[in-house]
Design a protein around this motif. Structure first.
Motif, short mmCIF file in Angstrom:
data_model
loop_
_atom_site.label_atom_id
_atom_site.label_comp_id
_atom_site.label_asym_id
_atom_site.label_seq_id
_atom_site.Cartn_x
_atom_site.Cartn_y
_atom_site.Cartn_z
N ARG A 157 -11.40 -2.32 -1.62
CA ARG A 157 -10.74 -2.90 -2.80
C ARG A 157 -9.24 -2.71 -2.65
NH1 ARG A 157 -15.35 -0.30 -4.76
NH2 ARG A 157 -16.85 -1.75 -5.75
N PRO A 158 -8.45 -3.42 -3.48
CA PRO A 158 -6.99 -3.28 -3.39
C PRO A 158 -6.53 -1.84 -3.61
CG PRO A 158 -7.60 -5.16 -4.76
CD PRO A 158 -8.86 -4.40 -4.50
N SER A 159 -5.42 -1.50 -3.02
CA SER A 159 -4.94 -0.11 -3.09
C SER A 159 -4.63 0.32 -4.52
CB SER A 159 -3.70 0.06 -2.20
OG SER A 159 -2.67 -0.85 -2.57
N TRP A 160 -4.28 -0.63 -5.41
CA TRP A 160 -3.96 -0.23 -6.78
C TRP A 160 -5.20 0.30 -7.52
CZ3 TRP A 160 -6.23 -2.31 -11.14
CH2 TRP A 160 -6.89 -3.55 -11.01
N ALA A 172 -5.94 -9.93 -9.37
CA ALA A 172 -4.59 -9.71 -9.87
C ALA A 172 -4.53 -9.93 -11.38
CB ALA A 172 -3.60 -10.63 -9.16
N GLU A 173 -5.26 -10.93 -11.85
CA GLU A 173 -5.29 -11.20 -13.29
C GLU A 173 -5.88 -10.00 -14.04
OE1 GLU A 173 -7.19 -14.45 -16.45
OE2 GLU A 173 -7.65 -14.58 -14.30
N ASP A 179 0.84 -1.21 0.00
CA ASP A 179 0.00 0.00 0.00
C ASP A 179 0.87 1.26 0.00
OD1 ASP A 179 -2.20 -1.63 0.07
OD2 ASP A 179 -2.60 -1.34 2.21
N ALA A 180 1.98 1.22 0.73
CA ALA A 180 2.87 2.38 0.78
C ALA A 180 3.50 2.64 -0.59
CB ALA A 180 3.96 2.16 1.82
N LEU A 181 3.83 1.57 -1.31
CA LEU A 181 4.39 1.73 -2.65
C LEU A 181 3.36 2.35 -3.59
CD1 LEU A 181 6.46 -1.55 -3.21
CD2 LEU A 181 7.30 0.73 -2.66
N ALA A 209 2.58 -11.87 -4.07
CA ALA A 209 3.71 -11.79 -5.00
C ALA A 209 3.26 -11.28 -6.36
CB ALA A 209 4.36 -13.17 -5.14
N ALA A 210 2.07 -11.71 -6.81
CA ALA A 210 1.54 -11.24 -8.09
C ALA A 210 1.31 -9.73 -8.04
CB ALA A 210 0.24 -11.97 -8.42
N ASP A 211 0.76 -9.25 -6.92
CA ASP A 211 0.50 -7.82 -6.80
C ASP A 211 1.79 -7.01 -6.77
OD1 ASP A 211 -2.17 -7.11 -6.99
OD2 ASP A 211 -2.62 -7.74 -4.95
#
Length: 302
Positions: free
Chosen positions: A179-182, A98-99, A13-15, A59-61
């Protein structure tokens, strides 16, 4: 000692927060790859299958984040290789989110390379991932990405139709759902910014300008890189209406927005597109020469 999985997610999340502010760069890519390596090392330890799948997902993320950083820095070959690894890990993780993320990035990379048919194909692959059936928020992004691809191909009808699908899906989505941070960058403001790209590409610069203004009125301030990109798109829309003075003033604001950080490669490339259009459309305008003299070194600098 390996960090616990929660620490890995916190670092990820920091990245993403760093990317929102500064954009893709080598330091971010290295940190993301280190996180991916740590997650993969951890999954080799004796653990339940559920935990191993989750670590493959982490790892995928991380790998997709490294790929995105390379893409934003316009390091296309490296981004392509990393996306392949991320897609493999997403499959190992059985992780449709991730996909979907990887296919979204593939669409962006294909556009960056001028491979517009492949960009549409990648966006449609993103649409086909199971997460888009469960969460219309993801479906909206995939349709918006397809709209950009269609506009680059000059298919006006398909581009507008895809924008409509993106808007319909977003209206159905629960925006406050975790949801994911991305995915934090996406929402009504970003869809409006993507609409501006499509409208300019299909020859509606006035509508593109209106969409860019609307987007800039709602993109959160901490998304500094996205605000700078939207500002460049606004300048392009103004330029394509032959409002040269205003376009140059708008484009100058990009450097102020990104003050203190190097411009990511993708942004430098877009400013290069702006400058090429500027000297093509207004080769004798004093303001065009002045803009080039003042900012050429800044937007070309690595």
């Amino acid at each position: 000692m390996l960090r616990p999985r929660s620490a890995l997610l916190t670092s990820l999340d920091a990245l993403m927060a760093l990317d929102d502010t500064r954009g893709g760069h080598e330091g971010l890519e290295r940190a993301a790859l280190a996180g991916a390596a740590e997650a993969l090392e951890k999954q080799k330890l004796r653990a339940t299958q559920r935990i191993r799948l989750r670590l493959f997902s982490v790892a995928a993320d991380y790998t997709a984040t490294a790929a995105w950083s390379a893409l934003d820095a316009r390091q296309g070959d490296r981004a392509y290789a990393l996306l392949g690894k991320a897609l493999y890990l997403a499959g190992m993780a059985q992780d449709p989110v991730a996909e979907m993320r990887v296919w979204n990035s593939y669409a962006m990379l294909a556009r960056q390379r001028g491979e517009h048919t492949e960009a549409v194909d990648s966006a449609q692959a993103a649409q086909a991932t199971p997460i888009t059936k469960r969460d219309p928020f993801f479906a909206s992004l995939a349709h918006a990405r397809a709209a950009i691809g269609h506009s680059d191909l000059g298919d006006r009808q398909a581009a507008i139709r895809s924008l409509g699908y993106a808007q319909e899906a977003l209206e159905k989505a629960e925006l406050e759902q975790p949801r994911p941070s991305w995915m934090a960058f996406y929402g009504p403001a970003e869809l409006t910014a993507m609409t501006a790209i499509v409208r300019d590409r299909i020859g509606n610069p006035a509508e593109a300008e209106a969409a860019s203004h609307k987007a800039l009125g709602s993109i959160p301030l901490h998304f500094r890189r996205n605000r700078a990109l939207a500002t460049t798109r606004l300048a392009l829309a103004q330029l394509h209406q032959r409002d040269v003075d205003q376009a140059c003033a708008t484009a100058s604001g990009v450097f102020e927005l990104m003050k203190g950080s190097p411009l990511p490669g993708r942004m430098r490339s877009l400013l290069g597109d702006y400058y090429r259009d500027l000297i093509t459309l207004a080769p004798d305008a004093a303001v065009a020469r002045e803009w080039g003299d003042r900012y050429r070194a800044a937007w070309r600098r690595d």
